[in-house]
Enzyme design. Structure first.
Site, PDB file in Angstrom:
ATOM      1  N   GLY A  14      -0.366   8.970  25.101  1.00 16.69           N
ATOM      2  CA  GLY A  14       0.216  10.217  25.577  1.00 16.69           C
ATOM      3  C   GLY A  14      -0.194  10.500  27.014  1.00 16.69           C
ATOM      4  O   GLY A  14      -1.328  10.235  27.410  1.00 16.69           O
ATOM      5  N   THR A 141      -7.271  11.486  28.467  1.00 18.90           N
ATOM      6  CA  THR A 141      -6.786  12.030  27.198  1.00 18.90           C
ATOM      7  C   THR A 141      -6.909  13.537  27.218  1.00 18.90           C
ATOM      8  O   THR A 141      -7.952  14.069  27.590  1.00 18.90           O
ATOM      9  CB  THR A 141      -7.528  11.469  25.965  1.00 18.90           C
ATOM     10  OG1 THR A 141      -7.125  12.187  24.806  1.00 18.90           O
ATOM     11  CG2 THR A 141      -9.033  11.582  26.094  1.00 18.90           C
ATOM     12  N   ASP A 143      -6.985  15.315  24.620  1.00 19.05           N
ATOM     13  CA  ASP A 143      -7.764  15.719  23.450  1.00 19.05           C
ATOM     14  C   ASP A 143      -9.262  15.776  23.727  1.00 19.05           C
ATOM     15  O   ASP A 143     -10.011  16.327  22.928  1.00 19.05           O
ATOM     16  CB  ASP A 143      -7.523  14.754  22.284  1.00 19.05           C
ATOM     17  CG  ASP A 143      -6.114  14.817  21.738  1.00 19.05           C
ATOM     18  OD1 ASP A 143      -5.679  15.934  21.421  1.00 19.05           O
ATOM     19  OD2 ASP A 143      -5.457  13.779  21.626  1.00 19.05           O
ATOM     20  N   MET A 193      -2.074  21.084  20.013  1.00 16.70           N
ATOM     21  CA  MET A 193      -2.335  19.671  19.772  1.00 16.70           C
ATOM     22  C   MET A 193      -3.805  19.448  19.413  1.00 16.70           C
ATOM     23  O   MET A 193      -4.673  20.257  19.741  1.00 16.70           O
ATOM     24  CB  MET A 193      -1.964  18.835  20.994  1.00 16.70           C
ATOM     25  CG  MET A 193      -0.473  18.590  21.138  1.00 16.70           C
ATOM     26  SD  MET A 193      -0.127  17.511  22.548  1.00 16.70           S
ATOM     27  CE  MET A 193       1.613  17.154  22.268  1.00 16.70           C
ATOM     28  N   ARG A 195      -5.200  16.146  16.805  1.00 12.80           N
ATOM     29  CA  ARG A 195      -5.066  15.597  15.457  1.00 12.80           C
ATOM     30  C   ARG A 195      -6.347  15.742  14.649  1.00 12.80           C
ATOM     31  O   ARG A 195      -6.329  16.181  13.510  1.00 12.80           O
ATOM     32  CB  ARG A 195      -4.686  14.107  15.534  1.00 12.80           C
ATOM     33  CG  ARG A 195      -3.293  13.828  16.008  1.00 12.80           C
ATOM     34  CD  ARG A 195      -2.998  12.345  15.994  1.00 12.80           C
ATOM     35  NE  ARG A 195      -3.776  11.621  16.981  1.00 12.80           N
ATOM     36  CZ  ARG A 195      -3.339  11.266  18.185  1.00 12.80           C
ATOM     37  NH1 ARG A 195      -2.103  11.573  18.522  1.00 12.80           N
ATOM     38  NH2 ARG A 195      -4.091  10.610  19.038  1.00 12.80           N
ATOM     39  N   ARG A 304       1.165  18.754  27.714  1.00 13.22           N
ATOM     40  CA  ARG A 304       0.646  17.661  28.530  1.00 13.22           C
ATOM     41  C   ARG A 304       1.511  17.352  29.744  1.00 13.22           C
ATOM     42  O   ARG A 304       1.281  16.348  30.418  1.00 13.22           O
ATOM     43  CB  ARG A 304       0.452  16.405  27.677  1.00 13.22           C
ATOM     44  CG  ARG A 304       1.715  15.869  27.042  1.00 13.22           C
ATOM     45  CD  ARG A 304       1.391  14.827  25.989  1.00 13.22           C
ATOM     46  NE  ARG A 304       2.587  14.098  25.569  1.00 13.22           N
ATOM     47  CZ  ARG A 304       2.689  13.429  24.422  1.00 13.22           C
ATOM     48  NH1 ARG A 304       1.660  13.405  23.597  1.00 13.22           N
ATOM     49  NH2 ARG A 304       3.780  12.785  24.119  1.00 13.22           N
TER      50      ARG A 304
END
Length: 433
Positions: A14, A141, A143, A193, A195, A304
């Site tokens: 991503g 990333t 995340d 977002m 996961r 993003r």
């Protein structure tokens, strides 16, 4: 004297608002290094290497390279979700052939854990087969899940701060609406977002560091039943008459028909139903302690690529991480990822260093348990102290022409293809049982 070896840069997974500024840092630094020749961008990540689709980045107009700072996502050279797995020997052979055909001596992969694993495998495999290749990783990333939980390998990854800033503003805006429309819509459920890890939903607290909003934050790491969540929301409604819920896309609400990508990661935005809609339906079906109904917002890939909300700190750090990656390559320090480490002291500052790719690839960062409050639906002040300096103070000023943002538009300068056409192995052959 032999000609300097060329470099391939690729992106994987991503994208982020600042990924192209890491790319820019690599290109501009490499141009000043005598032992690095032409820098090529692999069109759509490792798939571009396999298909021998290599964009000449060194000969692009300087203005277009400069605009990479303000160009989000990965549209300039492309990304992919194609993973080189151990059984794909034909793919590995093809990569070596492409590297040899184009005099490649340096390979930088910008991405997360899987990308660091690929960069490490590529460097080791090339050396085993007699190819002098330097493999380097560039961190990326949103995340913030690359590295270790002690923040020794990397403090935070480029991309996270901009997505955190996006969520800070989205919650501020949502609070204004919820405050005004709460007689009819007392509950707003917002899906973020993340996961498996809660850094993105946790960023909602940055909108309200003094805890003045009726805000509840549910991370994937602090599960509770829908019944308990319902009770928590109703308690908030009894107290404030309204409630905002920020919930991780990875929060366990049962089967939602998950769709997985080639990395084995769940693509929640492709699944049959969202977590936020499931929670909203449950709240409405089981009744609210206030008149009106719950509603939901599900942010998608805008988290993003929303360049207007990019963090100036994130942009600068992404650039320097790219520069560091190019320097590591030039110094022949194969098997490392450029990294960002926070300095001690009350004033925020960082230093740029390196971390072994093998350690990064095999590490798994978790959200610190001590940063989750006792009730399970908020984060502590320690998280705020960690995240707030990453956001910067102002908003990014974007280059505009005729009211529209001016973004990088690379010229289609592809290297001449020297090999026969190739179809990536995983696209034509299933993995062995």
């Amino acid at each position: 004297m032999s000609a300097p070896k060329n470099m391939i840069v690729a992106q994987s997974g991503g994208p982020s608002p600042v990924i192209n500024n890491t790319l820019r840092g690599i290109i501009e630094m490499a141009s000043d290094l005598d032992n690095i020749g032409t820098v090529y961008g692999a069109h759509h990540g490792i798939e571009g290497v396999l298909k021998e689709e290599l964009i000449n980045l060194s000969d692009q107009p300087a203005d277009e390279i400069s605009l990479l700072r303000y160009t989000p996502a990965a549209g300039s050279i492309g990304t992919c979700r194609y993973k080189l797995k151990d059984w794909q020997n034909e793919d590995f052979d093809r990569v070596i052939e492409v590297f040899k055909a184009h005099n490649i001596g340096y390979f930088i992969y910008i991405g997360g854990n899987d990308s660091m694993d690929t960069a490490n495998k590529m460097a080791l495999m090339a050396q085993e087969r007699g190819l002098d290749l330097i493999g380097i990783g560039g961190p990326k990333t949103i995340d913030n899940d690359v590295g270790d939980s002690e923040f020794k390998l990397i403090d935070h990854t480029p991309g996270y701060a901009s997505t955190a800033k996006y969520w800070m503003h989205m919650v501020q805006y949502a609070n204004e609406e919820n405050q005004g429309s709460s007689p009819a819509d007392p509950v707003l459920v917002m899906q973020a977002m993340g996961r498996k890890i809660g850094y993105i939903p946790a960023a909602a607290r940055l909108a309200d560091p003094h805890r003045e909003m009726p805000l509840q934050i549910y991370l994937a790491e602090s599960p509770c039943s829908l019944e308990e969540l319902h009770q928590n929301v109703n308690e908030q409604l009894k107290k404030d008459g309204r409630c905002m819920v920020v919930i991780s896309e990875g929060f366990n609400v049962g089967d939602i028909g998950e769709v997985k990508d080639s990395f084995g990661h769940t693509s929640f935005s492709s699944s049959q139903i969202t977590v936020a809609q499931t929670v909203t339906n449950y709240l409405n079906q089981n009744g609210l302690a206030a008149k009106g109904a719950a509603r939901c917002n599900v942010s998608g890939t805008d988290q993003r690529h929303a360049m207007a909300y990019a963090s100036s700190v994130d942009l600068d750090e992404a650039y320097h991480a790219g520069q560091t990656a190019a320097l590591l390559a030039s110094k022949r320090e194969s098997g490392f990822m450029s990294t960002i480490l926070r300095n001690d002291g009350p004033v925020y500052s960082v230093r740029y260093d390196k971390a072994p790719l093998a350690e990064v690839a095999n590490s798994e960062r978790t959200f610190p348990k001590e940063w989750i409050t006792a009730n399970g639906y908020d984060v502590t002040d320690d998280f705020i102290r960690y995240a707030k300096p990453l956001l910067g103070e102002g908003m990014v000023s974007l280059p505009m022409i005729d009211g529209r943002q001016r973004m990088t538009r690379l010229q289609p300068m592809f290297a001449d293809q020297k090999l026969a056409a190739y179809v990536p192995q995983a696209d034509r052959q299933k993995a062995p049982k």
